[in-house]
Design a protein around this motif. Sequence first.
Motif, PDB file in Angstrom:
ATOM      1  N   ASN A 135      38.120  51.059  39.944  1.00  0.00           N
ATOM      2  CA  ASN A 135      38.614  50.133  40.960  1.00  0.00           C
ATOM      3  C   ASN A 135      38.761  48.692  40.465  1.00  0.00           C
ATOM      4  OD1 ASN A 135      38.720  52.166  42.946  1.00  0.00           O
ATOM      5  ND2 ASN A 135      36.541  51.890  43.398  1.00  0.00           N
ATOM      6  N   ASP A 136      38.673  48.489  39.148  1.00  0.00           N
ATOM      7  CA  ASP A 136      38.909  47.160  38.581  1.00  0.00           C
ATOM      8  C   ASP A 136      40.051  47.166  37.577  1.00  0.00           C
ATOM      9  OD1 ASP A 136      37.067  45.639  39.974  1.00  0.00           O
ATOM     10  OD2 ASP A 136      35.452  45.954  38.530  1.00  0.00           O
ATOM     11  N   GLU A 137      40.693  48.307  37.382  1.00  0.00           N
ATOM     12  CA  GLU A 137      41.728  48.396  36.351  1.00  0.00           C
ATOM     13  C   GLU A 137      42.876  47.423  36.620  1.00  0.00           C
ATOM     14  OE1 GLU A 137      39.809  52.492  36.653  1.00  0.00           O
ATOM     15  OE2 GLU A 137      40.661  51.047  38.084  1.00  0.00           O
ATOM     16  N   GLY A 138      43.397  47.446  37.846  1.00  0.00           N
ATOM     17  CA  GLY A 138      44.518  46.580  38.173  1.00  0.00           C
ATOM     18  C   GLY A 138      44.167  45.117  38.065  1.00  0.00           C
ATOM     19  N   LYS A 139      42.980  44.766  38.544  1.00  0.00           N
ATOM     20  CA  LYS A 139      42.535  43.377  38.505  1.00  0.00           C
ATOM     21  C   LYS A 139      42.460  42.861  37.067  1.00  0.00           C
ATOM     22  CE  LYS A 139      39.084  42.554  41.114  1.00  0.00           C
ATOM     23  NZ  LYS A 139      37.703  42.584  41.660  1.00  0.00           N
ATOM     24  N   MET A 140      41.890  43.674  36.183  1.00  0.00           N
ATOM     25  CA  MET A 140      41.707  43.219  34.801  1.00  0.00           C
ATOM     26  C   MET A 140      43.022  43.191  34.042  1.00  0.00           C
ATOM     27  SD  MET A 140      38.010  44.814  33.729  1.00  0.00           S
ATOM     28  CE  MET A 140      36.543  44.367  34.688  1.00  0.00           C
ATOM     29  N   VAL A 141      43.919  44.119  34.333  1.00  0.00           N
ATOM     30  CA  VAL A 141      45.238  44.079  33.705  1.00  0.00           C
ATOM     31  C   VAL A 141      46.011  42.865  34.209  1.00  0.00           C
ATOM     32  CG1 VAL A 141      47.466  45.242  33.536  1.00  0.00           C
ATOM     33  CG2 VAL A 141      45.363  46.553  33.278  1.00  0.00           C
ATOM     34  N   ALA A 142      45.934  42.577  35.516  1.00  0.00           N
ATOM     35  CA  ALA A 142      46.620  41.409  36.075  1.00  0.00           C
ATOM     36  C   ALA A 142      46.086  40.114  35.481  1.00  0.00           C
ATOM     37  CB  ALA A 142      46.475  41.394  37.597  1.00  0.00           C
TER      38      ALA A 142
END
Length: 438
Positions: A135-142
């Motif tokens: 649940n942090d993949e998108g945040k860290m890629v962004a």
Amino acid sequence: MPLTTMTPERRRAWWTAGVAGMASYLDAGAIVTTGTALVLYQDELGITSGQFGQLSALLMVMIGIGALIGGNLSDRFGRRRVFTLTIMMYAVGALVLVAAPGVEALYVGILLLGFASGADLPPSLAMIAESAPENDEGKMVAFSHVLWMIAIPVVSVFGIIVGDMGATGARIMYGHLLVVALIVLALRMRLPESPLWMRRQVAVQTGTVDRSSLKDLFSRRWLPALTGVALFYAITNIAANTNGQFSTYMYVNVAGADVSTASAMSLVGLACSIAASLFLMRIVDTRYRMLGFALGTVTAVIACLVPAVVGVSILALVLFGVVYGIAGIVSGEPMFKVWSQELIPTAHRSTAQGISIAFARVVAAGVGLFTPLILDQSAELMFLFLAAVILVAGLIGFFWVARRPKVLQSEKDADTPAADASSHDLRPATSNAPTIHS
């Protein structure tokens, strides 16, 4: 969540996101620095107008080629190994540009810098997504896109400081990239390999899964996701590239402003974009992602329609820059970075990104050839075109890309490697309406 309250796993993941994500900083740094440094080198090295255009085009072409090759090598030989070599090449290219005695050296340096910059992006983004906790993949890629945008004002400040120093100023600007690249290289030496890539390699060696080939990426299983992601990025990038590359041209040659005004307004738009990126990081892993994407698309279209309807004036361009600077982030390139991690399996993730990046650069370069001509004939028509482009990209993102099944989380959750999804039914569920929770 404050850093002191984070679990060791999350701290390591954010460290990886920062160190690997510096690929985006160095990519933007290479583009913006070259645009200014070539001007500063012009008198001392005798750069002609034709050579200026050739060197600028060479950088963009090599970024695309680098992404294409680096992405595939990363899937075959590992994220860490490839982005360690590419950052070394980046440093060598920057060093050549710092010490360039003549125009010939600039061609060599820009070739190395561009190729390394492009080749560094796919493995770095894949490393971030594959190392991020659930649940942090998108945040860290962004977050990598935040780093990309931070590079622009940093390089701009260097340009202001050394702008009257001629070739010495150019060497200082490329020296900044050299120093950053060496620091990133040292930090990357401490990063472990991507856990998902390592797990797949073990599975291949033990015969649990078959070694994948490039043909697999173009199979019926993965081609729809690759095509959708590549089309979305290439089309949405037309608007972003036009705004970035021709903003000053529109302010000066169409609206009648001066360069100082154009630069100041560009910084205002950039500040809005950074704020929007931080906002996207908060919603990208939540159920509000696609709501934000839809609203961002509609708002970005409206931003383009303002100068198209009322005419291209300084005020209209300011309104466009601010509104698009916010909406274009929530519905643009950062979403490509997130989707390209989620929808493509580990075996092909970097290769798919490389193909998408290379395709988008070629499309942007092709449109850019005709943009000044269109602006000179009818700037309003250009903004109508951009509105249509953003709308098409939004429809592709909402009705095509967002409906594809995610494989990244299933790979992380699986007890055995799922990179080729041979034991999972990953076909999208039949539905007559788009889901808002992609």
